[in-house]
Design an enzyme around this catalytic site. Structure first.
Site, PDB file in Angstrom:
ATOM      1  N   GLY A 137       0.799  -1.218   0.000  1.00 43.51           N
ATOM      2  CA  GLY A 137       0.000   0.000   0.000  1.00 43.51           C
ATOM      3  C   GLY A 137       0.828   1.263   0.000  1.00 43.51           C
ATOM      4  O   GLY A 137       2.057   1.235   0.092  1.00 43.51           O
ATOM      5  N   LEU A 138       0.117   2.360  -0.092  1.00 43.56           N
ATOM      6  CA  LEU A 138       0.796   3.647  -0.206  1.00 43.56           C
ATOM      7  C   LEU A 138       1.016   4.298   1.145  1.00 43.56           C
ATOM      8  O   LEU A 138       1.698   5.298   1.247  1.00 43.56           O
ATOM      9  CB  LEU A 138      -0.053   4.583  -1.058  1.00 43.56           C
ATOM     10  CG  LEU A 138       0.016   4.314  -2.560  1.00 43.56           C
ATOM     11  CD1 LEU A 138      -1.010   5.135  -3.283  1.00 43.56           C
ATOM     12  CD2 LEU A 138       1.410   4.611  -3.082  1.00 43.56           C
ATOM     13  N   ARG A 139       0.436   3.700   2.202  1.00 44.47           N
ATOM     14  CA  ARG A 139       0.491   4.359   3.495  1.00 44.47           C
ATOM     15  C   ARG A 139       1.931   4.578   3.949  1.00 44.47           C
ATOM     16  O   ARG A 139       2.254   5.606   4.519  1.00 44.47           O
ATOM     17  CB  ARG A 139      -0.280   3.534   4.522  1.00 44.47           C
ATOM     18  CG  ARG A 139      -1.098   4.385   5.443  1.00 44.47           C
ATOM     19  CD  ARG A 139      -1.860   3.540   6.417  1.00 44.47           C
ATOM     20  NE  ARG A 139      -3.215   3.310   5.969  1.00 44.47           N
ATOM     21  CZ  ARG A 139      -3.914   2.205   6.271  1.00 44.47           C
ATOM     22  NH1 ARG A 139      -3.376   1.260   6.994  1.00 44.47           N
ATOM     23  NH2 ARG A 139      -5.139   2.061   5.855  1.00 44.47           N
ATOM     24  N   GLY A 140       2.764   3.575   3.669  1.00 49.58           N
ATOM     25  CA  GLY A 140       4.160   3.673   4.074  1.00 49.58           C
ATOM     26  C   GLY A 140       4.864   4.838   3.417  1.00 49.58           C
ATOM     27  O   GLY A 140       5.537   5.640   4.070  1.00 49.58           O
ATOM     28  N   THR A 195       3.608   8.190   4.730  1.00 50.17           N
ATOM     29  CA  THR A 195       4.117   8.467   6.071  1.00 50.17           C
ATOM     30  C   THR A 195       5.581   8.878   6.023  1.00 50.17           C
ATOM     31  O   THR A 195       5.990   9.829   6.698  1.00 50.17           O
ATOM     32  CB  THR A 195       3.955   7.225   6.965  1.00 50.17           C
ATOM     33  OG1 THR A 195       2.604   6.809   6.912  1.00 50.17           O
ATOM     34  CG2 THR A 195       4.349   7.519   8.381  1.00 50.17           C
TER      35      THR A 195
END
Lengths: 549, 337
Positions: free
Chosen positions: B273-276, B279
């Site tokens: 995912g793109l969350r990393g 962040t």
């Protein structure tokens, strides 16, 4: 080195210290069964208290809400208007809060108390821990109570004050206590902080600046029962500085490194003081294994968590409770509340609160069926010879699956004369992994013992509302019976029948090199599916166990 | 009693850095702090709340509404007459283990309902934490459905209440700080990666550091006021640094090179995912803002990579190789490329 300290005198010193209300210390964890020793100790505490100090009890099983201030439901209902009541913490402010049967204290209540102590509320918690319970005093509270006193095996008697010792400078005291804590395996700063505060309180009680006797007493009262490892004998550590081997801290931390001779000597003295009252059993424990078990932190917490798991509250039903269900009192009142003015007008005679059947609400809990896998691992000579390593690998894989599914895992190993619980049911994977890795092999194959123990654990799990699954990993060649003279194989089958009769699901993982009749007979008796451990294919095994649930 | 001053905390550099980063840019999300008991996790979080500049609220609003806010469910700011403003400290709310859903979400105000028959919402902990911090000690032991609920609200910034005939939504933007000891029960992996940053607190290995901790704590316990006063100047400096960084944040540039390094790092580590990536980028930017720089650089990225990614790595739960080590390796690879 001083003589063996008088534990009763220490305990009384702790009581006298508490009676001076040193609020920074948080309180005491008193491990004692009810009896004359505990009565005498509490007597010493209460009679030394200044007059007018509040002492409150938090009754066992009381709602944690009683601790904080809130609405007095009974009075509110009786009077028909909101009546506030002060919480127990507020009532005990400036004094003591006694918590009997503290080992059964609910985690929620413990958290509220811990929060109050953290916030600096002036209250001392006296946790009367009677021991014996699987759960133990929740660590979140236990670790904030400076004094840990164990009255087990003590009789009340005269309590002489210990020698004062040499005066100790402020800077030295902190240093020595840190070193002593490190030698006992206490690396987090909190124990040393509490010990320093206790030493200061003890010195103030004696009306003098801190002396080595105060520090030694503080080490015994604060550090000793928290110890996670047995310190190396001070002489040995000082001689060759190898104290670091057994401790997770670098060797430079040990009292022997002699950065400052004076501090190191004082630290040794404190370690010796604490060692003299180390909890029994710690000496015998393997240093590695002592981690976590000594203070009971890990184990008891995991168990508490499991024991405290109720169903997930899934709201309420708008109907009166049937047998075995619980009335959702607050929700019922909420449902009734808005109608009160109308109902009062309609039926003035009905009393202050008019609750009708339509208001009744029933609590609804949804409990997901959670599994406890109980792994019985054969570590006997016959298994070790062949495939203990593979069995360990398979067990590790089962753990990984259990982790993903949030199941509990318990671990029983059997070898030699008997079976042993390596790990009570827990969800802490790190500990299970370690326990498996450290499993030694060799000796006889007491399958009947293992099944007995597994059955006992399974019953415990079931009592907590979980679904147990026994996974027996063995080659099936039982050669040790529960009693002399019995045929080991027949005995194992009898034990297996008992498991089956209890209705507990089981899987037999056959680790013998070739399929044998014993394994099949045992699986038959257990009513279990038999899964031969395929060489180098532990993944298929895990899948097979998955399907057997 | 004042809380322990933030600047007086010895060591714990990564924890302090993570807390400063999320105070500069609250959009980053929550922090999970893993480590042993008694290592000062809650001390640090409490200290931070006290360090931050007070916020302005509508006096008496149970939801900590900003005076110019319009989202208040009781519309406190738009009531007749002028709005009375008040300055209050940044809210710091403890969520105790064993808290019920009622207390967390809020419920019908029972007192009011009994006394007057009026149906009114009594805000729960989520409302009290709005614009501040919600601290959950032992988040790994919290019941799963509560953790789900908390993370939902923390991500959406809004709490939706549908119960007991009440139906309302209110803003609940807070920094979720969870702490726990993994030895006592693991956190579900799905929950872990919903925290933006993850910090591993270690017990200080150095005896001199431990002695210093004990000394300072002892000094504080004996004279909290005096101790706090002695550190006030440093705390104030730090508070100014945070305020400056907050003002500067939107002007800090993140160059193309750093963005592409974020993407490469995440690909090398196989994070989902793109969350990393998001962040990483935000944390690097906040760090640059804290250091009063106008551009985030590779050094910022390297400093935040472990805390932003270590809990997102796919891992065999039985593999002891630390995530931190794997990130260090990936970073080294990135530098070499």
């Amino acid at each position: 080195m001083s003589d063996r300290p008088d534990r009763w005198a220490d305990a009384i010193a702790a009581a006298r210290l508490l009676a001076r209300l040193p609020f920074g210390l948080g309180g005491v964890r008193l491990r004692a069964r009810p009896g004359p020793a505990r009565e005498a100790w509490l007597g010493a505490l209460l009679e030394n208290l200044p007059p007018g100090v509040p002492v409150r009890r938090f009754p066992p099983g009381a709602d944690p809400e009683a601790l904080a201030s809130g609405l007095d439901l009974a009075a509110t209902l009786a009077s028909g208007r909101p009546v506030l009541r002060p919480g127990l913490i507020a009532e005990a402010s400036g004094g003591l809060l006694l918590v009997p049967v503290a080992e059964r204290l609910a985690p929620g209540a413990a958290a509220v108390l811990a929060e109050a102590l953290d916030a600096g509320r002036p209250v001392l918690v006296v946790a009367l821990d009677e021991g014996g319970a699987e759960e133990g005093l929740p660590p979140v509270l236990a670790e904030r109570l400076a004094l840990w006193v164990d009255l087990e095996g003590l009789r009340p008697g005269p309590a002489a004050l210990g020698p004062a010792g040499e005066p100790v400078a402020e800077a030295e005291a902190a240093d020595a206590l840190c070193r002593a804590a490190a030698a006992l395996g206490l690396l987090a700063p909190r124990p040393a902080i509490l010990a320093l505060a206790a030493a200061r309180g003890l010195a103030a009680a004696a009306g003098r600046p801190p002396a080595s006797g105060d520090l030694a007493l503080a080490a015994r009262l604060v550090l000793a029962l928290r110890a996670r490892q047995v310190p190396e004998a001070a002489e040995a550590a000082a001689a060759d500085g190898r104290g670091g081997e057994l401790s997770p801290a670098p060797a430079g931390d040990q009292p022997g490194d002699g950065r400052d001779g004076q501090d190191a000597r004082l630290a040794d003295l404190l370690v010796e003081a604490a060692r003299a009252v180390l909890p029994p059993g710690l000496e015998a424990a393997v240093p590695g294994a002592a981690r976590g078990t000594a203070a009971g932190a890990g184990r008891s917490r995991a168990a508490t968590h499991a024991a405290g798991r109720r169903g997930r509250p899934a709201g309420v039903r708008a109907r009166p409770p049937r047998s075995g269900e619980r009335l959702a009192l607050v929700e019922t009142l909420r449902a009734a509340a808005p109608w009160q003015p109308v109902r009062r007008r309609e039926r003035p005679s009905a009393g202050r609160l008019d609750i009708r059947k339509a208001d009744l609400r029933t609590r609804r809990l949804v409990r997901p069926a959670e599994t406890s896998r109980i792994l019985l691992v054969d570590a006997s000579g016959s298994a070790a010879l062949g495939r203990l390593a593979e069995a360990k690998g398979a067990a590790a894989l089962l753990l990984a699956r259990a982790y993903a599914r949030r199941d509990e895992v318990a671990l029983v190993a059997f070898r030699g004369e008997r079976a042993e619980i390596l790990l009570p049911p827990t969800r802490a994977l790190a500990r299970a992994r370690r326990a498996i890795a450290e499993l030694p092999g060799g000796g006889g194959t007491p399958i009947a013992h293992a099944l007995d123990l597994g059955l006992q654990l399974a019953r415990g799990c079931r009592a907590r509302g979980r679904v147990p699954l026994l996974v027996l990993m063995t080659d099936g060649r039982a050669n040790v019976a529960r009693a002399a003279g019995l045929d080991p194989m027949a005995d194992a089958e009898a034990a297996a029948w008992a498991v089956r009769a209890a209705g507990i699901a089981a899987v037999l993982v056959d680790v013998s090199p070739r399929p044998r009749a014993e394994g099949a007979r045992l699986a038959e008796a257990l009513g279990a599916r038999r899964v031969p451990l395929p060489r180098a294919d532990a993944a298929r095994l895990a899948t097979a166990v998955e399907e057997a649930r | 009693m004042p809380a322990y001053p933030f600047s007086a905390i010895v060591g714990q550099e990564e924890l302090k850095r993570a807390l400063l980063i999320v105070s500069v840019d609250p959009r980053i999300g929550g922090v999970i702090v893993l480590g042993d008991r008694g290592t000062g996790k809650s001390t640090a979080v409490r200290a931070l709340a006290q360090l931050l500049p007070p916020i302005e609220v509508v006096e008496g609003c149970p939801f900590n509404c900003a005076p110019d806010g319009t989202s208040c469910p009781v519309a406190c700011a738009r009531r007749e007459g002028e709005v009375r403003r008040a300055k209050v400290p940044v809210p710091f709310v403890d969520l105790p283990l064993g808290a019920t859903e009622d207390r967390v979400v809020g419920s019908l105000d029972l007192e009011r309902a009994l006394a007057t028959g009026e149906k009114r919402f009594e805000p729960g902990l989520l409302a009290r934490a709005h614009r501040g911090f919600l601290y959950v000690d032992e988040v790994n032991l919290l019941e799963d459905h509560l953790v789900d609920l908390l993370l939902d609200v923390a991500v959406s910034g809004e709490s939706i209440v549908e119960r007991e005939g009440l139906s309302l939504r209110h803003p609940a933007r807070f920094q979720l700080i969870g702490s726990g000891n993994p030895e006592e029960g693991d956190l579900r992996p799905q929950l872990l990666d919903r925290f933006a940053l993850s910090v591993e607190v270690e017990t200080p290995a150095d005896i001199a550091e431990r002695v210093e901790i004990v000394r300072r704590r002892d000094a504080f316990d004996r004279d909290p006021e005096g101790f706090a006063a002695a550190w006030r100047a440093e705390d104030r400096c730090l508070a100014e640094r945070i305020a400056g960084a907050q003002a500067r944040l939107d002007c800090v540039r993140v160059p193309e090179q750093v963005l592409s390094a974020c993407a490469q790092l995440c690909r090398a580590l196989g994070t989902d995912g793109l969350r990393g990536e998001l962040t990483l980028m935000r944390a690097a930017r906040a760090l640059a803002a804290l250091d009063a720089r106008e551009e985030a650089g590779m050094a910022d990225l390297e400093a935040v990579a472990p805390m932003a990614l270590r809990h997102r790595l796919r891992k065999d739960p039985l593999d002891e190789t630390g995530s931190t080590a794997r990130i260090a390796r990936a970073l080294a690879g990135l530098r070499a490329a």
